[in-house]
Design an enzyme around this catalytic site. Structure first.
Site, PDB file in Angstrom:
ATOM      1  N   SER A 236       0.823  -1.209   0.000  1.00  0.00           N
ATOM      2  CA  SER A 236       0.000   0.000   0.000  1.00  0.00           C
ATOM      3  C   SER A 236       0.856   1.256   0.000  1.00  0.00           C
ATOM      4  O   SER A 236       1.952   1.280   0.582  1.00  0.00           O
ATOM      5  CB  SER A 236      -0.903   0.004   1.242  1.00  0.00           C
ATOM      6  OG  SER A 236      -1.501   1.269   1.442  1.00  0.00           O
TER       7      SER A 236
ATOM      8  N   GLU B 283       0.332   3.607   1.751  1.00  0.00           N
ATOM      9  CA  GLU B 283       0.403   4.066   3.144  1.00  0.00           C
ATOM     10  C   GLU B 283       1.747   3.742   3.794  1.00  0.00           C
ATOM     11  O   GLU B 283       2.069   4.283   4.846  1.00  0.00           O
ATOM     12  CB  GLU B 283      -0.740   3.458   3.957  1.00  0.00           C
ATOM     13  CG  GLU B 283      -2.118   3.967   3.594  1.00  0.00           C
ATOM     14  CD  GLU B 283      -2.406   5.372   4.103  1.00  0.00           C
ATOM     15  OE1 GLU B 283      -1.671   5.847   4.985  1.00  0.00           O
ATOM     16  OE2 GLU B 283      -3.366   5.992   3.611  1.00  0.00           O
TER      17      GLU B 283
ATOM     18  N   TYR C 165      -1.959   0.853  10.113  1.00  0.00           N
ATOM     19  CA  TYR C 165      -2.141   0.143   8.841  1.00  0.00           C
ATOM     20  C   TYR C 165      -0.860   0.207   8.015  1.00  0.00           C
ATOM     21  O   TYR C 165      -0.359  -0.821   7.523  1.00  0.00           O
ATOM     22  CB  TYR C 165      -3.308   0.765   8.078  1.00  0.00           C
ATOM     23  CG  TYR C 165      -3.494   0.219   6.685  1.00  0.00           C
ATOM     24  CD1 TYR C 165      -4.284  -0.909   6.452  1.00  0.00           C
ATOM     25  CD2 TYR C 165      -2.888   0.841   5.590  1.00  0.00           C
ATOM     26  CE1 TYR C 165      -4.455  -1.404   5.161  1.00  0.00           C
ATOM     27  CE2 TYR C 165      -3.060   0.349   4.309  1.00  0.00           C
ATOM     28  CZ  TYR C 165      -3.835  -0.769   4.100  1.00  0.00           C
ATOM     29  OH  TYR C 165      -3.999  -1.260   2.823  1.00  0.00           O
TER      30      TYR C 165
END
Length: 315
Positions: free
Chosen positions: A121, A123, A145
């Site tokens: 991801s 992120e 996350y």
């Protein structure tokens, strides 16, 4: 007949991936929690279980002997990761590493090469110092996350060094009408559809200035398949290269729904703003274009339009 194993098959990406592989003549096996719905596409061999039950999953993989493994299962909500950081670490981090080890053991047990794709991801980059980001951008996650995904991402590289064809697809935001309603994009498109029908007057959102790189989910699934089948395994940023704000998404959705005065229908609640939210995540997918021949095929406006149209049709 080639075999594939998918985790997270009931999600947006998992459903598109299963359909893609079945259409190519694959025998598709999938792991799903007992509480998850069955895949919408017939033909998937479903195995009920918990990804964090590493011994059970390892035995299953050795038994199946898949040619390709796609790890899409995750606590997929950043907001939820703040509420359950320990669970997020187990599912998104530790269980992913367990699956990598299981893939390597299955490869050694069967003598057949296994190709592994980790759904990473954007992120993992957190609050990057520059934009757009590429595969060399330092990892600086700012939420549970992203931190758990960063661990799994780094361990994918470790297992690549141990002889596993392990690729990490660093996925930026990608949408479709199959996006679950708890995600902000579907909240926007379904809200615009409800307001257009006169069933609601407003929607409540958080940070309208957050900038993201939104692509079309089936395109991103295509990138993961290409990564699995590439001659060499590596990490790939999968993104459109175009950053848009949440406000841009709102404007496009309301415009498609036939509503020009969107400001009258949108409320901002500070409680919905995440504790640490990256301001600009936009990706540079040059490597995926050059090595995989991949490119996005659906524009931002068309993605939003397809989602709004689907929400209007659902009603």
């Amino acid at each position: 007949m080639p075999r594939a194993f998918i985790t997270g098959v009931s999600g947006q990406d998992g459903s598109y991936l299963a359909e893609r592989l079945l259409s190519e003549g694959y025998e598709v096996h999938a792991l799903a929690y007992s509480s998850e719905p069955s895949p919408s596409c017939p033909g998937v061999v479903l195995h009920r279980g918990d990804l964090t039950d590493i011994d059970r999953v390892r035995s299953l993989l050795v038994e199946i002997g898949p040619d390709e493994i796609y790890n899409l299962a995750a606590i997929s909500s950043v907001a939820r990761s703040w509420q359950e950081p320990d669970l997020t670490a187990r599912v998104n981090g530790l269980a992913a590493v367990g699956l990598l080890e299981s893939a390597l053991q299955a490869q050694e047990a069967t003598g057949t090469a296994v190709r592994f794709v980790q759904a990473s991801s954007a992120e993992i980059f957190g609050e990057p110092a520059s934009s757009p980001q590429n595969e060399d951008t330092p990892l600086r996650p700012v939420n549970p996350y992203g931190a758990a995904k960063a661990y799994a991402h780094l361990m994918t590289g470790v297992y690549r060094g141990r002889g596993l064809h392990a690729a990490s697809a660093i996925l930026y935001n990608h949408e479709s009408p199959r996006r679950p309603p708890q995600f902000v994009t579907r909240k926007i498109t379904s809200g615009a559809a409800s307001i257009a029908r006169g069933e609601a007057d407003a929607i409540t959102l958080g940070n309208l200035d957050a900038r993201r790189d939104w692509g079309w989910a089936p395109d991103f699934v295509d990138a993961m398949v290409r990564a699995a089948r590439a001659d060499e395994a590596t990490d790939y940023v999968v993104a459109t290269g175009e950053g848009r704000t949440v406000r841009d998404f709102v404007v496009a959705a309301f415009r498609y729904a036939g509503i020009s005065d969107w400001e009258r229908h949108v409320r901002v609640d500070p409680a919905l703003v995440r504790p640490a939210d990256p301001s600009d995540l936009t990706g540079d997918a040059t490597l995926a274009r050059e090595l995989l021949g991949w490119h996005p095929s659906v524009s931002f406006d068309e993605i939003v339009g397809r989602m709004v149209e689907a929400d209007l049709t659902r009603a």
